[in-house]
Design a protein around this motif. Structure first.
Motif: not given
Length: 252
Positions: A174-179, A230-234
């Motif tokens: 969830e962290i990596f799908s929510d900037r 940041r670059s890994q966030v969807k």
């Protein structure tokens, strides 16, 4: 500094289906406890629990024959009070709500640090887990050359969770799908670093106090690591095609 817990009279049941992981923990655990019982799946673990009645259970979740959750349920029918610690991979954290439902004492993310596991065992046996969380304000997380690179993010994730940066239900996915959530985590890490609660070391074990100097073990600066995360966030969930269609409909 606290002395190492004395486990000389302790009986531990350790259940893990991956042979490499079992072997890695078998020697350091067996040296410290009275009896270590090792099982390769939930059914073997249940049978060993019935036979030996260990003081605590450390178990994986996803296993053949019988999974860890089912084994725990059946063990709880035999002894509702026996402490249980679950070992889990970072991508299995969606199981946390189920762990809570069956009253698991604690969980630890793989790869397992033996010192961390022994501390969790000590806390579970002495009922100090909640106290340890309450005293988390005094805890310092050190990231340095001795930290395995694959443990850096899991360690930060667990530390932020202890400090209530996000709720227990929030997973790393969830962290990596929510900037916004990721930025909140980054800001929290910076704040905890400034207050001395998180300490990053370079390869010479010298604390890194800025955001541009390399940090061990990855040899990247904090700013570089932040930008990588940041670059890994969807991408945002807004669908450009849908937005364009809505704009077109609004002008006709």
């Amino acid at each position: 500094m606290e002395t190492a817990p004395n486990f000389s009279e302790l009986k531990i049941l350790y259940v893990e289906d991956e042979a490499v992981i079992r072997k890695a923990l078998e020697k350091p655990l067996s040296r410290r406890v009275k009896n270590l019982y090792i099982a390769a799946n939930g059914q073997e673990g249940l049978d060993m629990f019935r036979e030996h009645r260990p003081d605590i259970v450390v178990t994986d979740i996803n296993m053949p024959v019988m999974d860890g959750f089912r084994m725990i349920e059946l063990i709880r029918e035999i002894n509702p009070e026996v402490p249980v610690i679950i070992t889990t991979a970072l991508n299995e954290e969606h199981h946390i709500s189920q762990m809570t439902a069956i009253n698991v004492n604690s969980y630890i993310i793989k790869p397992i640090d033996i010192r961390e596991l022994l501390q969790r065992v000590h806390d579970a046996l002495h009922g100090t887990q909640s106290q340890a969380h309450a005293e988390g304000e005094d805890e310092v997380l050190v990231i340095g050359p001795q930290t395995p690179q694959q443990k850096v993010l899991p360690s930060l994730y667990q530390f932020l969770k202890k400090h209530h940066v996000f709720g227990e239900e929030i997973t790393n996915r969830e962290i990596f799908s929510d900037r916004k959530l990721l930025e909140r985590c980054i800001a929290a890490v910076r704040k905890l670093q400034q207050s001395g609660r998180i300490m990053f070391l370079d390869k010479n074990l010298i604390p890194v106090l800025d955001h541009s100097s390399p940090v061990a073990p990855c040899n990247k600066s904090l700013l570089e690591m932040e930008n990588y995360l940041r670059s890994q966030v969807k991408a945002p969930t807004d669908n450009p095609a849908t937005a364009e269609q809505g704009s077109t409909n609004g002008t006709t």
